[in-house]
Design a protein around this motif. Sequence first.
Motif, PDB file in Angstrom:
ATOM      1  N   ALA A 185       0.839  -1.205   0.000  1.00 45.65           N
ATOM      2  CA  ALA A 185       0.000   0.000   0.000  1.00 45.65           C
ATOM      3  C   ALA A 185       0.871   1.250   0.000  1.00 45.65           C
ATOM      4  N   ARG A 186       1.886   1.269   0.861  1.00 44.26           N
ATOM      5  CA  ARG A 186       2.790   2.425   0.893  1.00 44.26           C
ATOM      6  C   ARG A 186       3.573   2.530  -0.416  1.00 44.26           C
ATOM      7  N   ALA A 187       3.964   1.398  -0.949  1.00 42.01           N
ATOM      8  CA  ALA A 187       4.703   1.420  -2.216  1.00 42.01           C
ATOM      9  C   ALA A 187       3.865   2.052  -3.310  1.00 42.01           C
ATOM     10  N   ARG A 188       2.605   1.684  -3.394  1.00 43.43           N
ATOM     11  CA  ARG A 188       1.727   2.249  -4.424  1.00 43.43           C
ATOM     12  C   ARG A 188       1.545   3.753  -4.226  1.00 43.43           C
ATOM     13  N   ASP A 189       1.366   4.171  -2.964  1.00 48.10           N
ATOM     14  CA  ASP A 189       1.184   5.595  -2.684  1.00 48.10           C
ATOM     15  C   ASP A 189       2.420   6.401  -3.069  1.00 48.10           C
ATOM     16  N   LEU A 190       3.597   5.921  -2.699  1.00 49.84           N
ATOM     17  CA  LEU A 190       4.838   6.641  -2.992  1.00 49.84           C
ATOM     18  C   LEU A 190       5.096   6.732  -4.493  1.00 49.84           C
ATOM     19  N   ILE A 191       4.831   5.652  -5.221  1.00 47.83           N
ATOM     20  CA  ILE A 191       5.101   5.694  -6.660  1.00 47.83           C
ATOM     21  C   ILE A 191       4.110   6.614  -7.356  1.00 47.83           C
ATOM     22  N   SER A 192       2.906   6.723  -6.824  1.00 42.57           N
ATOM     23  CA  SER A 192       1.925   7.658  -7.383  1.00 42.57           C
ATOM     24  C   SER A 192       2.388   9.102  -7.184  1.00 42.57           C
ATOM     25  N   ARG A 193       2.917   9.386  -6.010  1.00 41.36           N
ATOM     26  CA  ARG A 193       3.425  10.748  -5.737  1.00 41.36           C
ATOM     27  C   ARG A 193       4.617  11.066  -6.644  1.00 41.36           C
ATOM     28  N   ALA A 194       5.464  10.079  -6.884  1.00 39.21           N
ATOM     29  CA  ALA A 194       6.621  10.292  -7.767  1.00 39.21           C
ATOM     30  C   ALA A 194       6.165  10.619  -9.178  1.00 39.21           C
ATOM     31  N   GLN A 195       5.108   9.932  -9.654  1.00 35.57           N
ATOM     32  CA  GLN A 195       4.612  10.163 -11.015  1.00 35.57           C
ATOM     33  C   GLN A 195       3.978  11.537 -11.164  1.00 35.57           C
ATOM     34  N   HIS A 196       3.471  12.082 -10.062  1.00 38.28           N
ATOM     35  CA  HIS A 196       2.908  13.436 -10.125  1.00 38.28           C
ATOM     36  C   HIS A 196       4.004  14.486 -10.326  1.00 38.28           C
ATOM     37  N   LEU A 197       5.232  14.134  -9.956  1.00 35.72           N
ATOM     38  CA  LEU A 197       6.340  15.082 -10.083  1.00 35.72           C
ATOM     39  C   LEU A 197       7.032  14.983 -11.436  1.00 35.72           C
ATOM     40  N   THR A 198       7.160  13.788 -11.973  1.00 33.71           N
ATOM     41  CA  THR A 198       7.882  13.623 -13.231  1.00 33.71           C
ATOM     42  C   THR A 198       7.522  12.293 -13.874  1.00 33.71           C
ATOM     43  N   HIS A 199       7.640  12.265 -15.194  1.00 36.84           N
ATOM     44  CA  HIS A 199       7.439  11.026 -15.940  1.00 36.84           C
ATOM     45  C   HIS A 199       8.717  10.665 -16.692  1.00 36.84           C
ATOM     46  N   ASP A 200       9.866  11.026 -16.107  1.00 38.90           N
ATOM     47  CA  ASP A 200      11.117  10.759 -16.808  1.00 38.90           C
ATOM     48  C   ASP A 200      11.428   9.264 -16.814  1.00 38.90           C
ATOM     49  N   GLN A 201      12.485   8.907 -17.513  1.00 39.31           N
ATOM     50  CA  GLN A 201      12.844   7.500 -17.712  1.00 39.31           C
ATOM     51  C   GLN A 201      13.060   6.772 -16.391  1.00 39.31           C
ATOM     52  N   ASN A 202      13.739   7.421 -15.441  1.00 37.06           N
ATOM     53  CA  ASN A 202      14.054   6.747 -14.185  1.00 37.06           C
ATOM     54  C   ASN A 202      12.804   6.405 -13.387  1.00 37.06           C
ATOM     55  N   VAL A 203      11.878   7.356 -13.283  1.00 42.20           N
ATOM     56  CA  VAL A 203      10.651   7.105 -12.533  1.00 42.20           C
ATOM     57  C   VAL A 203       9.774   6.096 -13.274  1.00 42.20           C
ATOM     58  N   LEU A 204       9.738   6.186 -14.592  1.00 40.19           N
ATOM     59  CA  LEU A 204       8.965   5.218 -15.376  1.00 40.19           C
ATOM     60  C   LEU A 204       9.496   3.799 -15.148  1.00 40.19           C
ATOM     61  N   THR A 205      10.797   3.646 -15.110  1.00 44.02           N
ATOM     62  CA  THR A 205      11.405   2.328 -14.883  1.00 44.02           C
ATOM     63  C   THR A 205      11.067   1.799 -13.491  1.00 44.02           C
ATOM     64  N   LEU A 206      11.246   2.643 -12.481  1.00 44.94           N
ATOM     65  CA  LEU A 206      10.969   2.201 -11.110  1.00 44.94           C
ATOM     66  C   LEU A 206       9.481   1.937 -10.894  1.00 44.94           C
ATOM     67  N   THR A 207       8.633   2.654 -11.613  1.00 46.47           N
ATOM     68  CA  THR A 207       7.188   2.396 -11.508  1.00 46.47           C
ATOM     69  C   THR A 207       6.854   1.004 -12.038  1.00 46.47           C
ATOM     70  N   ALA A 208       7.435   0.659 -13.176  1.00 47.39           N
ATOM     71  CA  ALA A 208       7.216  -0.683 -13.732  1.00 47.39           C
ATOM     72  C   ALA A 208       7.711  -1.745 -12.754  1.00 47.39           C
ATOM     73  N   LEU A 209       8.874  -1.502 -12.136  1.00 45.12           N
ATOM     74  CA  LEU A 209       9.441  -2.440 -11.168  1.00 45.12           C
ATOM     75  C   LEU A 209       8.514  -2.619  -9.970  1.00 45.12           C
ATOM     76  N   VAL A 210       8.014  -1.512  -9.438  1.00 42.29           N
ATOM     77  CA  VAL A 210       7.131  -1.573  -8.265  1.00 42.29           C
ATOM     78  C   VAL A 210       5.822  -2.274  -8.613  1.00 42.29           C
ATOM     79  N   MET A 211       5.277  -2.014  -9.780  1.00 40.47           N
ATOM     80  CA  MET A 211       3.993  -2.622 -10.152  1.00 40.47           C
ATOM     81  C   MET A 211       4.071  -4.151 -10.147  1.00 40.47           C
ATOM     82  N   VAL A 212       5.153  -4.693 -10.700  1.00 42.76           N
ATOM     83  CA  VAL A 212       5.252  -6.164 -10.694  1.00 42.76           C
ATOM     84  C   VAL A 212       5.589  -6.685  -9.305  1.00 42.76           C
ATOM     85  N   GLN A 213       6.301  -5.893  -8.497  1.00 40.65           N
ATOM     86  CA  GLN A 213       6.603  -6.312  -7.132  1.00 40.65           C
ATOM     87  C   GLN A 213       5.331  -6.461  -6.296  1.00 40.65           C
ATOM     88  N   ILE A 214       4.390  -5.547  -6.488  1.00 41.18           N
ATOM     89  CA  ILE A 214       3.170  -5.572  -5.675  1.00 41.18           C
ATOM     90  C   ILE A 214       2.063  -6.403  -6.320  1.00 41.18           C
TER      91      ILE A 214
END
Length: 789
Positions: free
Chosen positions: A601-630
């Motif tokens: 739950a915290r992982a999803r919340d944090l990655i959502s906040r990160a996406q509100h700040l930027t959609h650059d390559q690094n955040v996009l990559t970590l978002t994909a990583l978190v999605m499969v982790q959860i």
Amino acid sequence: MQQKTERRIVRFGSFEADLREARLSKGGIRIRLQEQPFQILVLLLERPGQVVTREEICQKLWSNDTFVEFDDALNTAVRKLRAALNDSADNPRFLETVPRRGYRFLAPISLPPDLQVELSPVQNKVPDTVSVPPPEIAHSNASRPWWFGWSRWAWIGIAALILATTGGVYWYRSRARFQITAADTIVLADFVNTTGEIVFDKALREATEVGLQQSPYFNIVPDRKTAAILTEMRRGADDHMTGNVAIEVCQRAGGKVTVQGSISSIGTTYLVGLAAIRCDNGVPIAREEVEARRKEDVVDALGNATSRLRARLGESLPSIQKYDVPLVRATTPSLDALRAYGQALSTLEKTGDLAAVPFFKRAIELDPNFALAYGTLADIYWNLDEAELARQNAIKAYELRDRVTDLEKLSIEAGYQLYVTGELEKAVDAFEVARRTYPVSSRFLNDLGVVYGRLGRFGQEIDIYRESIRAGPSSSTIYGNLAVSLMALSKIDEAGTVLSEAAGRNLQSDYLLQVNYWREFLRGDSDEMRRILLQSLDVPGAQSLLLSEQANTEAYFGHFEKARQLSNTAAKLMQSEGQNEAAGVCLAQAAVREAEIGDYARARDLISRAQHLTHDQNVLTLTALVMVQIGDFAKGHVLAGKLDKQYPSNTFIQEYWLPVIGALADLRQNHGANAVSLLRPVEPLDSAAPDEFSTGTLYPAYVRGQAYLVLGDGSKAEAEFQKLLDHRGVVLNFPLGALARLGQARAYVCSHDSLRAHDAYRDFLQIWKDADPDLPILKQAKAEYAALR
């Protein structure tokens, strides 16, 4: 044919001296000057840049039978001359006192076109140059300079005639016997600017450096080294380095030649001079002088002078023709933009990346086609974790790459591969071509070393950094990078020596603090880590960086509540500093940590906040990583497809992250064999340092170990987790370093080695002895340990 000389006029700055009429004027207005001060001026003008001794002046002005208190009389005459020139003994523009010897004329001088001369009918040789020596060149045995009685314009006519009949042969035959090789070094002095226009300050020196560095044979001593030598000479590192000071710096640096420049103005016309002076004996070996009718033409004129000076220093005509982009194209036609660029480089050297950004942006505002500025700004944004801004500036630099020198073009092409396509091997190729072809700067070597480090080739990385440091004093970044690469090979004491050397050079930056923090983590010195955290308050940009590192450390020891608070604070600070991308990456990294311990739950919340700040390559990559982790495989699959499409050639996306993301998805669905198959080709990059994290995480090895656990192969799983424990200097304070011990304990259980499993669980729980008690993975580990007992 002979013509009679009517007048003999010499101009310097805004002054005009009529030597025949003994008249000094400024702006057409006569300035009263008595006979003896004027005679001293004539003596100095006859030998510009040379010391005229007090004894020589005495013999010229006072005969042997004249009874006078010589010292007092001379001092009085010199004071009157200085007063007429509005000059200062403490900060001279024209008349310099050489202690215990005499005086020297500093400013460039010129002859107007109306100076009539007698042309000798037997003269059949073009002199070495038609220029007047710039300030403070060394002593000559001639009692009168060659230019008295000869018209600069007459010689230009003769030179033009010879060029018309012999073509390019003139360039070859007029070259001095003195030659510069790639093994020699050149000290580039500051320009003497007597125009009163500050726009020329720094700008012309920067342009000259670009022009000289086009040559594969000219090795310019770095500013960092000359600044260190000036400090040794008990001068300020920012002191104006001209004349004899530059010669002494060159001698101390082991240089062969110092190139000294000057600019003066006559009405709306500008006179630009370049001189090359031997450092061992102070003898001038080449001089070039050009005129620019307008301020806008100065850079172009300087480029012509620089090209000719290269020939005079021994570079062949084919080489000059091959490596000779006009300076207006290689830099910028805007003097204001060039000055801003010089200020940007100076600020970057002294203060660091963040402080230099406004100056680079200002240079680009003044000239939107300034390729060099775009290229350097791309590097800076990358260092600041602003990947999208780095990408945008790298693209712009690449589009304008035909407007730079061949050397800078290689740098821009490498930056394009690094920040846009992500093809690291191509970036290495570009840097290595530059390294083989040119005497490259420490910045080039640093960038090449960084790429080797990102690929996990630490031995090659160390060799590059040491090469850079051997060449002279280096930046804080190079010392920091060398220390990091040494720690990656578990050479913690050697890393400490490097960091101590940086401290001894008074180098300080946010990055150096971060590296020192990592070393103290490896040494287990929590007190020193706290001291560095406090020190970060006094270093621009360091506080948010160190808070983010402390968040990793707290998570490493299971203190996730503290880690969350620190990450939030760091992200807010980054936002306040205008670094939204860095703030987004900080939150995305925190999301990965939460996913690894099972707090989805915290992982999803944090990655959502990160996406509100930027959609650059690094955040996009970590978002994909978190999605499969959860367990959100559908979204993870979509994001992975997006990465694949947007970055088809990116080394880390294609060869590192997409296999890891795919393997994690298989792992969460108990498809261990598929996961292992996906990760097998990634093994050469296990120790690599992808841009999404500040450290090398060994993520592929960690996921591969989990996959072997699913397959029930405890031996292979243990070997993968052991990689993280064997490479503490790579993983550093990233929490996977602690979680690998738990993975190893589970591997021993899988192998039915209860004794070693017991020790491994105990080691993990000892690290997490003060961990937050409600962490899902901790509860599970305690239950497993209890069952084992």
